[in-house]
Motif scaffolding. Structure first.
Motif, short mmCIF file in Angstrom:
data_model
loop_
_atom_site.label_atom_id
_atom_site.label_comp_id
_atom_site.label_asym_id
_atom_site.label_seq_id
_atom_site.Cartn_x
_atom_site.Cartn_y
_atom_site.Cartn_z
N GLU A 72 0.82 -1.21 0.00
CA GLU A 72 0.00 0.00 0.00
C GLU A 72 0.85 1.26 0.00
N CYS A 73 1.94 1.25 0.78
CA CYS A 73 2.81 2.43 0.85
C CYS A 73 3.65 2.58 -0.42
N ARG A 74 3.86 1.51 -1.13
CA ARG A 74 4.54 1.60 -2.42
C ARG A 74 3.66 2.28 -3.46
N GLU A 75 2.39 1.90 -3.47
CA GLU A 75 1.50 2.36 -4.52
C GLU A 75 0.82 3.68 -4.19
N ASN A 76 0.43 3.87 -2.92
CA ASN A 76 -0.31 5.08 -2.55
C ASN A 76 0.02 5.49 -1.13
N PRO A 77 1.24 6.00 -0.90
CA PRO A 77 1.66 6.32 0.48
C PRO A 77 0.88 7.49 1.07
N VAL A 78 0.46 7.33 2.31
CA VAL A 78 -0.22 8.38 3.05
C VAL A 78 0.75 9.10 3.97
N ILE A 79 1.63 8.32 4.60
CA ILE A 79 2.54 8.87 5.59
C ILE A 79 3.83 9.35 4.94
N LYS A 80 4.12 10.64 5.10
CA LYS A 80 5.32 11.23 4.52
C LYS A 80 6.12 12.05 5.53
N ASN A 81 5.44 12.65 6.50
CA ASN A 81 6.10 13.50 7.48
C ASN A 81 6.43 12.77 8.78
N VAL A 82 5.88 11.59 8.98
CA VAL A 82 6.20 10.80 10.17
C VAL A 82 7.51 10.07 9.90
N ASP A 83 8.45 10.19 10.81
CA ASP A 83 9.79 9.62 10.62
C ASP A 83 9.88 8.16 11.05
N GLY A 84 8.83 7.64 11.62
CA GLY A 84 8.80 6.23 12.02
C GLY A 84 7.50 5.95 12.73
N THR A 213 -5.50 3.39 11.24
CA THR A 213 -6.29 2.76 10.18
C THR A 213 -5.69 3.07 8.81
N THR A 214 -5.72 4.35 8.43
CA THR A 214 -5.10 4.75 7.16
C THR A 214 -3.77 5.45 7.38
N GLY A 215 -3.53 5.95 8.59
CA GLY A 215 -2.33 6.73 8.87
C GLY A 215 -2.53 8.21 8.64
N LYS A 233 12.44 15.46 14.23
CA LYS A 233 11.95 14.10 14.03
C LYS A 233 10.63 13.90 14.78
N VAL A 234 9.62 13.49 14.04
CA VAL A 234 8.32 13.20 14.64
C VAL A 234 7.98 11.73 14.38
N TYR A 235 7.91 10.96 15.46
CA TYR A 235 7.55 9.54 15.35
C TYR A 235 6.10 9.37 15.78
N ALA A 236 5.58 8.20 15.56
CA ALA A 236 4.19 7.93 15.95
C ALA A 236 4.09 6.52 16.53
N MET A 237 3.28 6.40 17.57
CA MET A 237 3.05 5.10 18.19
C MET A 237 1.54 4.93 18.39
N THR A 238 1.05 3.74 18.05
CA THR A 238 -0.34 3.39 18.30
C THR A 238 -0.39 2.03 18.97
N LEU A 239 -1.45 1.80 19.71
CA LEU A 239 -1.61 0.49 20.34
C LEU A 239 -1.87 -0.59 19.30
N PHE A 240 -2.69 -0.25 18.30
CA PHE A 240 -3.06 -1.23 17.29
C PHE A 240 -2.97 -0.63 15.89
N ALA A 241 -2.82 -1.49 14.90
CA ALA A 241 -2.81 -1.08 13.51
C ALA A 241 -3.71 -2.00 12.71
N VAL A 242 -4.56 -1.42 11.89
CA VAL A 242 -5.42 -2.22 11.00
C VAL A 242 -4.57 -2.64 9.80
N ASP A 243 -4.37 -3.94 9.66
CA ASP A 243 -3.54 -4.41 8.55
C ASP A 243 -4.22 -5.52 7.77
#
Length: 243
Positions: A72-84, A213-215, A233-243
């Motif tokens: 999904e991130c190869r074809e249509n990336p949503v996350i660009k400003n999050v460093d991790g 969900t989508t990021g 650097k802005v990172y992000a953490m979530t408890l769960f990820a929809v995959d």
């Protein structure tokens, strides 16, 4: 504030435990065995360990065969400003029910359980500063609490994590009611930078939310922070990820 929060938390935990004992306990959502206070028995709580797995360097979702990026991130990336991006667990099976019990049913004893997991993950990643994704306007006044707000207070007052309230949500639209395209088109106007009085911000910090969900939410928050501060650097953490 710190003492008052701890007293309030202790009272709520005691009441929850008292009710659990009075009602004869409850079933663990994983194995069905008797449990108290939490809908997880002591043995099943051990399943929630922070493991190092191969993740997409963009959205953080677990990789199966790809080398660096998920399809999904190869074809249509949503996350660009999050460093991790670091989701702790997948949004599957009993994890779905666990989030529902915490977020919708209001089993607030789970806040301490999740806070302990987040703290361990933050230590592993050497991250000390958290920026909570803020709730919808009026949510705390209506419901009496917000799960991420409470999670961050526990991390601040019990674990010493520095919490930076840099964002404000100005939209009352519930993202869970929108499809992917609707989320992506509306989320950019949902949040604003709200605390210009905070000076001497760190070079790196971490956004915290319950589920990715989508990021789009994480990306919007990271973009706002980078546009209004000197944070590198802005990172992000979530408890769960929809995959």
């Amino acid at each position: 504030m710190k003492t008052l929060f701890k007293i309030k938390s202790l009272v709520l935990t005691f009441l929850r435990l008292f009710y659990s004992l009075l009602s004869g306990g409850e079933k663990c959502i994983i194995c069905g065995n008797l449990s108290y206070l939490l809908p997880l028995c002591p043995e099943c709580r051990k399943l929630f360990t922070i493991e190092e797995v191969k993740r997409c360097k963009c959205c953080g979702k677990e990789l199966i065969s790809e080398t660096e990026l998920c399809m999904e991130c190869r074809e249509n990336p949503v996350i660009k400003n999050v460093d991790g991006t670091f989701p702790l667990f997948s949004y599957r099976l009993w994890n779905k029910e666990l989030l529902f019990l915490w977020k919708i049913q209001g089993i607030r004893a789970l806040s301490y359980f999740f806070a302990g997991l987040v703290f361990k993950a933050l230590k592993q990643l050497q991250l000390e500063y958290l920026v909570p994704v803020p709730p919808r306007p009026g949510k705390i006044r209506k419901n009496g609490w917000d799960q991420i707000d409470e999670l961050c207070k526990i991390l601040k007052y019990h674990y010493g994590i520095k919490v930076l309230p840099l964002l404000e949500r100005i939209s009352s639209t519930q993202q869970k009611k929108l499809n992917r395209d609707e989320r992506l088109s509306t989320i950019k106007s949902a949040y604003v930078f709200s605390n210009k009085a905070l000076l001497n911000l760190p070079q790196k910090l971490c956004i915290i939310d319950d589920v990715c969900t989508t990021g789009a939410t994480l990306e919007t928050c990271a973009q706002i922070i980078k546009a209004n501060t000197s944070v590198e650097k802005v990172y992000a953490m979530t408890l769960f990820a929809v995959d």
